[in-house]
Design an enzyme around this catalytic site. Structure first.
Site, PDB file in Angstrom:
ATOM      1  N   HIS A  26     118.549 109.169   4.934  1.00 24.10           N
ATOM      2  CA  HIS A  26     118.699 107.710   4.938  1.00 24.10           C
ATOM      3  C   HIS A  26     118.378 107.186   6.336  1.00 24.10           C
ATOM      4  CE1 HIS A  26     120.644 104.116   2.874  1.00 24.10           C
ATOM      5  NE2 HIS A  26     120.320 103.673   4.089  1.00 24.10           N
ATOM      6  N   HIS A  34     115.761 104.206   8.136  1.00 23.56           N
ATOM      7  CA  HIS A  34     114.825 103.100   7.926  1.00 23.56           C
ATOM      8  C   HIS A  34     113.769 103.058   9.029  1.00 23.56           C
ATOM      9  CE1 HIS A  34     116.969 100.851   4.673  1.00 23.56           C
ATOM     10  NE2 HIS A  34     118.014 101.513   5.169  1.00 23.56           N
ATOM     11  N   ASP A  58     111.906 100.517   9.976  1.00 21.42           N
ATOM     12  CA  ASP A  58     112.017  99.308  10.801  1.00 21.42           C
ATOM     13  C   ASP A  58     113.340  99.242  11.555  1.00 21.42           C
ATOM     14  OD1 ASP A  58     113.403  98.949   8.449  1.00 21.42           O
ATOM     15  OD2 ASP A  58     112.724  96.910   8.086  1.00 21.42           O
ATOM     16  N   GLY A  76     118.232  95.720   1.363  1.00 19.30           N
ATOM     17  CA  GLY A  76     118.444  94.320   1.696  1.00 19.30           C
ATOM     18  C   GLY A  76     119.836  93.881   1.315  1.00 19.30           C
ATOM     19  N   HIS A  84     120.510 101.606  -2.565  1.00 16.91           N
ATOM     20  CA  HIS A  84     121.576 101.125  -1.686  1.00 16.91           C
ATOM     21  C   HIS A  84     122.698 100.560  -2.559  1.00 16.91           C
ATOM     22  CE1 HIS A  84     118.751 101.363   1.675  1.00 16.91           C
ATOM     23  NE2 HIS A  84     119.739 101.029   2.497  1.00 16.91           N
ATOM     24  N   GLU A  94     127.919  99.611  -0.114  1.00 18.46           N
ATOM     25  CA  GLU A  94     127.961  99.308   1.316  1.00 18.46           C
ATOM     26  C   GLU A  94     128.533  97.904   1.495  1.00 18.46           C
ATOM     27  OE1 GLU A  94     124.998  99.192   5.238  1.00 18.46           O
ATOM     28  OE2 GLU A  94     124.168  98.861   3.234  1.00 18.46           O
ATOM     29  N   ASP A 139     120.918 105.778   9.293  1.00 17.66           N
ATOM     30  CA  ASP A 139     120.607 104.452   8.761  1.00 17.66           C
ATOM     31  C   ASP A 139     119.557 103.786   9.645  1.00 17.66           C
ATOM     32  OD1 ASP A 139     120.654 102.345   6.993  1.00 17.66           O
ATOM     33  OD2 ASP A 139     122.468 101.438   7.797  1.00 17.66           O
TER      34      ASP A 139
END
Length: 371
Positions: A25, A27, A29, A186, A213, A216, A313
């Site tokens: 996991h 990302h 970006d 998102g 996702h 969370e 993350d």
């Protein structure tokens, strides 16, 4: 305990950074080097909050530590803005792989949303190809530096948008050309997986792996929808599955817990939880249990037999690395090397790879932890 993400902490006399790791996991970006953000922004004439790399790193860390996922996500406006060209995507992906390799990762999955990278004329296909080119350049650079690493793409759709079926078809089209799975990401609260049922139906018909996702920013209903509507094979974070557990008594060091039906299903089916300890603190995902890492239900879930994995993350926003996350957990819960190995074995078993490839990963982890 404060640990520099570039430090090399020891556990039982062994360098944690040198241990073989699996990252599920992470990302794209959320993994840029601050200096790269500045250089890419300068190249396209874009203003960023700080012109000094160290100060920009401080800015990301400060803005991300709000206790709100919504506020946390706003920092991505800066990173995605410099990832709108093929050259920008290629460079970021290459450095992503190099940074993973330097952290001891031998297999990683990078998640990112192509639909967020079209502002300067790229097509969805152009964007995926640019990231794949960068990944392969990074793998080659890592090999030249003495590191063996493989990285696959998790093609991601934004859950508040309406392009998920299109993105699902994009992911399947790139199967065998870098894409290993699909995700939705998102703003989670108010945007359940059920909103994207058509995409998930298509992915299921194509036997294409899915992680979602869930658990969370939203709770048990979000997890339930990820499993039922999304047919998720893994849960992105999933930390709030602990809301379906009730601690009924404690006797000495023993804790007695009752399971709700959802928690029991996730535990008994060994559905992997992609837990990200530092991020979970920053976004308020564990607010129901406390505000320190020692309050994180990670250890409870681990002791109860859930398939827990450790992840970063967003290494930029959390100013972290997989080595740092493992060191923080070891400090908070008095874990030893056997525990850290268990987390890597869980992640290897959960990777979106063939059985043969997962078995090879498991063997590499076993060798690395016993040397």
């Amino acid at each position: 305990m404060a640990i520099d993400p570039h430090a090399d902490p020891k556990l039982q006399g062994v360098s944690i950074r040198s241990l073989p790791k699996v990252s599920l996991h992470d990302h794209l970006d959320g993994a840029l080097r601050p200096a790269t953000v500045i250089e890419l922004a300068d190249a396209i004439g874009l203003d960023v909050p700080e012109q000094n790399a160290a100060e920009l790193g401080d800015w990301f860390a400060e803005k991300s530590d709000s206790g709100s996922l919504v506020e946390y996500l706003k920092t991505f406006d800066v990173t995605t803005s410099v990832m709108q060209t093929a050259d920008g995507l290629r460079r970021v992906a290459k450095e992503f792989v190099e940074d993973l390799a330097a952290d001891g990762v031998i297999y990683g999955e990078v998640r990112w949303a192509p639909e967020q990278h079209l502002a300067r004329g790229l097509s969805l296909e152009d964007a995926v190809e640019a990231v794949q080119d960068g990944i392969e350049e990074g793998e080659d650079a890592a090999e030249a530096a003495g590191h063996d690493i493989r990285v696959g793409q998790l093609i991601t759709a934004m859950r508040h948008a309406d392009r998920s079926l299109e993105i699902a078809k994009l992911a399947v089209a790139f199967r065998g050309r870098g894409a290993v799975g699909f995700d939705i990401a998102g703003a989670e609260d108010g945007f359940p997986a059920s909103n994207h049922r058509a995409a998930f139906d298509y992915l299921a018909s194509e036997f294409f792996p899915v992680t979602v996702h869930a658990g969370e920013a939203a709770g048990l209903d979000s997890i339930r929808s990820a499993l039922i509507d999304g047919r998720a094979l893994r849960l992105g974070h999933g930390v709030r599955i602990a809301e379906d557990l009730e601690v009924v008594s404690q006797k000495g060091e023993e804790t007695f817990v009752t399971f709700g039906d959802l928690a029991r299903w996730v535990r008994d089916r060994e559905i992997p939880l992609e837990l990200s300890p530092s991020s979970n603190l920053q976004t308020g995902a564990i607010a129901a249990w406390g505000s320190e890492l020692a309050d994180h239900p990670f250890d409870l879930l681990y002791q109860l037999g859930f398939s827990v994995t450790v992840n970063v993350d967003n290494r930029l926003m959390s100013r972290t690395s997989l080595t740092r996350e493992l060191a923080l957990l070891a400090d908070a819960f008095e874990y030893g090397l056997d525990d850290l190995e268990a987390f890597q074995l869980n992640a290897a078993a959960a990777a979106f790879l063939s059985v043969e490839e997962r078995e090879e990963l498991i063997e590499l982890i076993g060798d690395g932890f016993t040397r």
